[in-house]
Motif scaffolding. Sequence first.
Motif, short mmCIF file in Angstrom:
data_model
loop_
_atom_site.label_atom_id
_atom_site.label_comp_id
_atom_site.label_asym_id
_atom_site.label_seq_id
_atom_site.Cartn_x
_atom_site.Cartn_y
_atom_site.Cartn_z
N ALA A 1 0.83 -1.21 0.00
CA ALA A 1 0.00 0.00 0.00
C ALA A 1 0.87 1.27 0.00
N ARG A 2 1.93 1.27 0.79
CA ARG A 2 2.82 2.44 0.81
C ARG A 2 3.54 2.60 -0.52
N MET A 3 3.98 1.49 -1.10
CA MET A 3 4.63 1.56 -2.41
C MET A 3 3.69 2.16 -3.44
N ALA A 4 2.45 1.70 -3.44
CA ALA A 4 1.46 2.20 -4.40
C ALA A 4 1.25 3.70 -4.21
N ARG A 5 1.19 4.14 -2.97
CA ARG A 5 1.02 5.58 -2.69
C ARG A 5 2.24 6.37 -3.18
N PHE A 6 3.42 5.85 -2.90
CA PHE A 6 4.66 6.49 -3.34
C PHE A 6 4.68 6.65 -4.85
N VAL A 7 4.38 5.56 -5.57
CA VAL A 7 4.38 5.59 -7.03
C VAL A 7 3.33 6.56 -7.55
N ALA A 8 2.12 6.49 -7.00
CA ALA A 8 1.04 7.38 -7.46
C ALA A 8 1.43 8.84 -7.23
N ASP A 9 2.03 9.13 -6.09
CA ASP A 9 2.47 10.51 -5.81
C ASP A 9 3.51 10.96 -6.82
N ARG A 10 4.48 10.09 -7.13
CA ARG A 10 5.52 10.44 -8.09
C ARG A 10 4.94 10.67 -9.48
N LEU A 11 3.98 9.83 -9.86
CA LEU A 11 3.35 9.98 -11.17
C LEU A 11 2.54 11.27 -11.24
N GLU A 12 1.86 11.61 -10.16
CA GLU A 12 1.10 12.86 -10.12
C GLU A 12 2.04 14.06 -10.20
N ASP A 13 3.17 13.98 -9.50
CA ASP A 13 4.16 15.05 -9.57
C ASP A 13 4.68 15.21 -11.00
#
Length: 97
Positions: A77-89
């Motif tokens: 779940a944390r990895m998914a959040r990290f990736v999603a945040d990076r993609l949004e950035d």
Amino acid sequence: MTTTSPDTVPTRLRTLLAARLGPAYAGVADDADLRVSLGDGYDSLTVMECIAAVEAEFGIEVDLVGDDVRHWFATTARMARFVADRLEDAAALGSDR
């Protein structure tokens, strides 16, 4: 250039991790600590391999010093959040993938 929807990140990430971590990963909940759930199957070398695979799959960079990888790569779940945040950035900066 292909845009990755943040909604697809968890599914793509689980598929990626299943390929790297094997059958033991199938029953691991998204919020479970991977080090506890997989034991020696999620050692420091495996974490580095997972980080490299995530970078390649999603076209992001993980800063091993600046990003708290012990936190962000502890659960799916944390990895998914990290990736999603990076993609949004990246999307906000105009460098979609």
